[in-house]
Design a protein around this motif. Structure first.
Motif, PDB file in Angstrom:
ATOM      1  N   HIS B   7      10.213  -6.159  -4.259  1.00  0.00           N
ATOM      2  CA  HIS B   7       9.609  -6.312  -2.940  1.00  0.00           C
ATOM      3  C   HIS B   7      10.567  -5.804  -1.859  1.00  0.00           C
ATOM      4  O   HIS B   7      10.189  -5.041  -0.967  1.00  0.00           O
ATOM      5  CB  HIS B   7       9.289  -7.795  -2.720  1.00  0.00           C
ATOM      6  CG  HIS B   7       8.449  -8.052  -1.502  1.00  0.00           C
ATOM      7  ND1 HIS B   7       8.145  -9.309  -1.063  1.00  0.00           N
ATOM      8  CD2 HIS B   7       7.875  -7.204  -0.637  1.00  0.00           C
ATOM      9  CE1 HIS B   7       7.413  -9.224   0.032  1.00  0.00           C
ATOM     10  NE2 HIS B   7       7.223  -7.961   0.312  1.00  0.00           N
ATOM     11  N   LEU B 141       2.462  -3.255   1.475  1.00  0.00           N
ATOM     12  CA  LEU B 141       3.155  -4.478   1.884  1.00  0.00           C
ATOM     13  C   LEU B 141       2.221  -5.441   2.609  1.00  0.00           C
ATOM     14  O   LEU B 141       2.319  -6.652   2.444  1.00  0.00           O
ATOM     15  CB  LEU B 141       4.357  -4.133   2.769  1.00  0.00           C
ATOM     16  CG  LEU B 141       5.524  -3.485   2.003  1.00  0.00           C
ATOM     17  CD1 LEU B 141       6.550  -2.918   2.969  1.00  0.00           C
ATOM     18  CD2 LEU B 141       6.174  -4.498   1.071  1.00  0.00           C
ATOM     19  N   ASN B 145       0.283  -6.443  -1.853  1.00  0.00           N
ATOM     20  CA  ASN B 145       1.628  -6.649  -2.384  1.00  0.00           C
ATOM     21  C   ASN B 145       1.577  -7.047  -3.858  1.00  0.00           C
ATOM     22  O   ASN B 145       1.022  -8.082  -4.206  1.00  0.00           O
ATOM     23  CB  ASN B 145       2.315  -7.739  -1.568  1.00  0.00           C
ATOM     24  CG  ASN B 145       3.763  -7.907  -1.952  1.00  0.00           C
ATOM     25  OD1 ASN B 145       4.218  -7.300  -2.918  1.00  0.00           O
ATOM     26  ND2 ASN B 145       4.473  -8.719  -1.202  1.00  0.00           N
ATOM     27  N   PHE B 147       4.011  -8.014  -5.620  1.00  0.00           N
ATOM     28  CA  PHE B 147       5.114  -8.894  -6.005  1.00  0.00           C
ATOM     29  C   PHE B 147       4.896 -10.346  -5.588  1.00  0.00           C
ATOM     30  O   PHE B 147       5.828 -11.138  -5.621  1.00  0.00           O
ATOM     31  CB  PHE B 147       6.422  -8.377  -5.401  1.00  0.00           C
ATOM     32  CG  PHE B 147       6.790  -7.009  -5.899  1.00  0.00           C
ATOM     33  CD1 PHE B 147       7.178  -6.818  -7.214  1.00  0.00           C
ATOM     34  CD2 PHE B 147       6.712  -5.907  -5.068  1.00  0.00           C
ATOM     35  CE1 PHE B 147       7.504  -5.555  -7.685  1.00  0.00           C
ATOM     36  CE2 PHE B 147       7.030  -4.642  -5.534  1.00  0.00           C
ATOM     37  CZ  PHE B 147       7.426  -4.467  -6.842  1.00  0.00           C
TER      38      PHE B 147
END
Lengths: 149, 660
Positions: B7, B141, B145, B147
């Motif tokens: 990330h 992001l 995302n 992650f």
């Protein structure tokens, strides 16, 4: 040929090809488009028998009957009306009672929909968008959960 | 911990991308070498950080770290290792990460190998590339995302959609993405040229290898996807005119046109404004493909999840880059100077013809794909535009194109004589007539249209070889002389010949499989036999087997031809416990380039089994042809001219345009 003439040939042929493409599109649009209908639309009998359409909805629980030689009969419902459908052939992997389905075929004069294809789905969570909208119209779609009520 | 590193690496890549978006562009404007030199290292570092993020996600999959939401939703500890790797991009978030990985890879390649580019052009290209990258990092992001963590890690994952657990799928997305994203380089070059306000033949020479590499991968990616659909979906079809397929076909058509118009620009310094527009349009179509597939506008196997914010975000990126690119084009393109003149009957003319028909064909696919969407938004009416529409519009536009394919390379530049070229194609014409007559004789007057299609394929194949035969003096001079001459030919000439030949091969496969394919759907009991063409298949019985993360029922068939056993076929039904779903695994038996295709339906109550059996004559040629096209592209790419790179452009007056 002078520059201007050459340019004219170029522009002329471009317009020609584009016109050809536009003509082909318009011709194909008028002859090869298939409309989508919900069971309610079909049951109302707005459609002349013999027109190729798509019919989508849920496979009614307990309606699937298998006959000899791969013949299948089932009903497609949107909660309001149900249309009997006949089909001969192999059904897709994810064809199940209570699941969404889209079929393509023709309405016959006896009120039975004769399907040429039953569309396969790719995923058990996948519900054809047309079916979702048809269910929403009948207030049978649970927003958020992505499932019929 | 690993997911957090991934990330964080992605955030750093975004920061680098923002720097690279601005600093080199300012440097290029001020002619400041220090500022421009920022672009190279940042592009390499961006790739390193995105690579790190990708490795981090892969590590999550390989170690089955179910505390990561993305891994939990798309993996299973019992899944074979190979699919743990491929499921990284078998979902929305991971596939977007792959997208930006390839995007940053291309940026890094330009930074590393673009040493012969003028410094301002290189700085601008990398800056533009970075605008695209920054937009997509932000998209990942903010909305996707990969992650994210779960507070409580579950014991077991939900498994990958079974239909995606397949080797074809392991290769298809990366290839397709290299194609899609590779066109971003052409786009960046076009925008950089517009910003600088100057463009010359050298520009085309720099852009061509990137476009060619992207085109090659897209060609193979589409072919892989089509082959996957052919054997995995169990319908035996190879192209469905599905909107998602069309989304990849459109950039291919535009990219093919771009490839050819760049040749005219490189050799003759003409068609500059058009080439720039094509470069912008090709990448726009790639972006639109990404939007259609990823936004949930279309429902298909590629739509992993539909979250409206994602659709809106991608739409914003789409509008920004397509709108911005076209606006810049409208503003700056009139300032570009027009180049070389040519007569309508010339190689340039033939390539313009190619461009016209390719873009027109692309336009019909565009209308057929987007019209139903537009109609639904505007009138709430739902329609489906399927194969009949595309057969009526696409095919008539492609036939004239195919007729001209062998003509182009035989035409001289600037001014040519159509009659002379047509005479040189006599051999191809005769081959076509023989093919048509032969087809009609063998199929006892089968569909005339299909026989004409076979003739067209023969004409394209023989016609493509004509140029080669003439230039080397094959069949006319002694073989050794011809070989020496062939060695002297540039590889790009071989590339053209082979790629065009591949097109003919694919066409032959499409015509034959679509026309003379036979199908049989029957219900069988063990011991029964079904016959199709000259093949007899006997159903020997059902066998159950346990796979790593599924259970399967295999139907055993032995295939006989003229009484001799020539092979066995074992189609299967697999049921995956984790997802409570099943897939049908078709069995294929290859005979030359033709295939027997057997897929299972539902078992009946009386122990019988429904099966679907196809005979697909020459079907493999479809994909062999695309492979040949890929090889042709590769040969052209290895041409000395492109490998060594272009000489420095003339820094003199006439061909160049001042920036302001």
């Amino acid at each position: 040929m002078i520059r201007k003439q050459r340019r004219l040939v170029l522009i002329g042929s471009s317009v020609g090809v584009l016109a050809l493409a536009a003509g082909l599109i318009l011709y194909a649009m008028s002859s090869s488009i298939v409309f989508f209908n919900s069971p309610t639309d079909l049951a109302d009998g707005k459609l002349a028998p013999g027109t190729a359409v798509r019919l989508g909805g849920l496979v009614k629980e307990g309606s699937v009957q298998r006959g000899a030689n791969l013949a299948v009969r089932f009903e497609v419902t949107d909660g309001n009306r149900a249309i009997p459908v006949t089909f001969v052939g192999i059904l897709p992997d994810l064809f199940r009672e209570g699941q969404g389905v889209v079929t393509e075929g023709k309405m016959q004069s006896d009120g039975v929909f004769k399907a040429d294809t039953v569309l396969a789905k790719h995923d058990e969570n996948y519900m054809p968008k047309e079916v979702v909208d048809a269910l929403k119209k009948q207030g049978r779609w649970e927003e958020g959960s992505g499932k019929p009520k | 911990m690993i997911a957090e590193i991934g990330h964080y690496a992605l955030v750093l890549a975004l920061a680098l991308a923002l720097v690279q978006s601005i600093v080199p562009a300012i440097g290029a404007r001020r002619r400041d070498d220090t500022l421009m030199a920022v672009a190279g290292p940042t592009a390499l570092a961006q790739f390193a950080f995105v690579g790190l993020a990708f490795v981090a996600l892969t590590a999550g999959y390989v170690t089955s770290d179910f505390s990561v939401v993305n891994v939990f939703e798309n993996s299973h500890s019992e899944m074979p290792l190979i699919y743990k790797f491929t499921s990284v991009w078998g979902n929305h978030e991971g596939s977007m990460l792959l997208w930006v990985l390839i995007l940053s890879l291309f940026g890094a390649l330009v930074a590393a190998f673009g040493t012969n580019l003028p410094s301002t052009l290189k700085a601008n290209v990398l800056a533009v590339q970075s605008w695209i990258a920054a937009a997509f990092y932000l998209f990942i992001l903010v909305t996707s995302n990969p992650f994210l963590r779960l507070a409580q890690a579950p014991m077991e994952g939900r498994d990958l959609n079974p239909i995606l657990q397949d080797l074809g799928l392991a290769i298809h997305p990366p290839l397709l993405y290299i194609g899609y994203v590779g066109f971003s380089i052409s786009f960046s070059f076009a925008i950089a040229a517009l910003i600088e306000g100057r463009i010359d033949a050298a520009w085309a020479r720099w852009v061509r290898p990137w476009t060619l590499a992207a085109w090659m991968c897209l060609t193979l990616g589409i072919a892989m996807g089509s082959y996957w659909a052919y054997y995995e979906l169990g319908w035996g079809g190879f192209w469905f005119w599905d909107p998602v397929e069309n989304a990849s076909l459109m950039p291919w058509l535009a990219g093919t046109a771009l490839l050819h118009s760049a040749v005219v620009m490189e050799k003759r310094n003409a068609l500059k404004v058009w080439t720039i527009l094509l470069a912008i349009l090709t990448f726009s179509l790639s972006l639109m493909g990404t939007f259609l597939v990823r936004s949930g506008v279309l429902t298909s196997v590629h739509t992993f999840a539909s979250d409206p914010t994602r659709g809106v975000f991608i739409l914003a990126i789409l509008v920004l880059f397509i709108g911005g690119g076209l606006a810049l084009y409208a503003w700056r393109a009139p300032m570009l100077k027009q180049g070389g003149l040519f007569a309508p009957m010339s190689r340039e003319g033939a390539l313009v013809f190619n461009n016209l028909f390719l873009t027109a064909a692309c336009a019909t696919v565009f209308v057929g794909t987007l019209y139903p969407l537009a109609l639904e938004v505007l009138t709430d009416e739902k329609i489906s535009v399927g194969a009949p529409f595309f057969n009526l519009t696409f095919a008539p536009l492609f036939v004239p194109l195919l007729l001209v394919v062998p003509l182009g390379p035989l035409m001289p530049w600037k001014r040519g004589d159509l009659l002379a070229v047509v005479q040189r194609l006599m051999g191809a014409g005769i081959a076509a007539l023989f093919a048509i007559a032969g087809t009609l004789a063998v199929t006892s007057g089968g569909p005339v249209l299909a026989a004409l299609g076979v003739g067209l394929a023969a004409y394209v194949m023989v016609g493509s070889l004509t140029d080669f035969a003439e230039r080397t003096g094959l069949l006319r001079l002694p073989l050794s002389t011809a070989l020496t001459r062939a060695r002297g030919l540039p590889r790009s000439a071989f590339g053209t010949m082979i790629a065009h030949f591949g097109l003919g091969v694919s066409l032959l496969g499409i015509v034959c499989a679509a026309t003379w394919g036979t199908e049989k759907i029957v219900s069988l009991k063990p011991g029964a036999t079904v016959s199709l063409r000259s093949y007899d298949l006997s159903f020997d019985g059902l066998v159950a087997r346990q796979g790593p993360n599924y259970r399967e029922t295999i139907a055993k068939f032995s295939v006989r031809q003229g009484g001799n056993v020539i092979g066995t076929m074992e189609p299967a039904k697999r049921s995956f416990q984790a997802r409570q779903s099943s897939t049908t695994e078709a069995a294929l038996l290859t005979r030359g380039a033709s295939q027997l295709y057997l897929s299972l339906g539902d078992p009946g109550d009386d122990g019988s089994l429904a099966v679907r059996l196809y005979h697909k004559p020459l079907v493999l040629l479809i994909w062999i042809g695309t492979l040949i096209m890929f090889i042709g592209g590769g040969l052209s790419l290895s041409d000395r001219r492109l490998r060594i790179g272009a000489p420095k452009p003339a820094r003199s007056k006439s061909t160049l345009q001042p920036a302001e």
